[in-house]
Design a protein around this motif. Sequence first.
Motif, PDB file in Angstrom:
ATOM      1  N   ILE A 189      16.733  13.255 -32.873  1.00  0.00           N
ATOM      2  CA  ILE A 189      17.227  11.983 -32.346  1.00  0.00           C
ATOM      3  C   ILE A 189      17.573  12.266 -30.894  1.00  0.00           C
ATOM      4  O   ILE A 189      18.439  13.100 -30.611  1.00  0.00           O
TER       5      ILE A 189
ATOM      6  N   ASP B 105      25.171  10.707 -32.155  1.00  0.00           N
ATOM      7  CA  ASP B 105      23.817  11.146 -32.497  1.00  0.00           C
ATOM      8  C   ASP B 105      23.846  12.386 -33.373  1.00  0.00           C
ATOM      9  O   ASP B 105      23.045  12.518 -34.301  1.00  0.00           O
TER      10      ASP B 105
ATOM     11  N   ASP C 128      18.178   5.900 -38.907  1.00  0.00           N
ATOM     12  CA  ASP C 128      18.223   5.528 -37.500  1.00  0.00           C
ATOM     13  C   ASP C 128      16.777   5.462 -37.010  1.00  0.00           C
ATOM     14  O   ASP C 128      16.034   6.441 -37.128  1.00  0.00           O
TER      15      ASP C 128
ATOM     16  N   ARG D 183      15.483   5.737 -34.286  1.00  0.00           N
ATOM     17  CA  ARG D 183      15.138   6.692 -33.231  1.00  0.00           C
ATOM     18  C   ARG D 183      14.772   8.063 -33.792  1.00  0.00           C
ATOM     19  O   ARG D 183      14.327   8.935 -33.060  1.00  0.00           O
ATOM     20  N   THR D 184      14.947   8.276 -35.078  1.00  0.00           N
ATOM     21  CA  THR D 184      14.678   9.578 -35.697  1.00  0.00           C
ATOM     22  C   THR D 184      13.183   9.862 -35.711  1.00  0.00           C
ATOM     23  O   THR D 184      12.373   8.984 -36.002  1.00  0.00           O
TER      24      THR D 184
END
Length: 152
Positions: A128, A40, A98, A100-101
């Motif tokens: 993240i 991450d 990504d 999830r950012t």
Amino acid sequence: MRHTPKRARARGFTLLELLVVVMIIGIAVGMATLALRDADANRLEEEGARLAALFEGARARARAEGTEVLWQPKREIGNGFTFTGLPPDSGIPTHWLDERTRGEIIGAPVLRLGPEPVIGAQRVVLRIEDRQLVLATDGLGPFVVVAPEEQP
């Protein structure tokens, strides 16, 4: 004739051999530590460098075309961000690497990228999971990653 006893051959390792083995072990441990770095954190650094480059490209285009360019992260999960003021076919990406950012502009609803050469001090926080990174500019220089001790 007198026989001289042969020297008994020493058994064990020399100091040099031990130092070489310790050095090899140290290098192997160092490489393993780098290989096990948090994925991450790597992804967040990559995202920060990419977004800083996108900001600078948008700033340059805003100055060249004389148009106001704004940036804003989208609030919906996985939807990225928008550049307002640039044509839709400009080729500038509008998604995170990504999904999830998350991005958040500090102290303003939108990030102003031009057309003025001096845009004012601005900050963006990227997250993240539990990791975060701050991109900042003083208004004159480019956007850069700000070290945690420099954050207010």
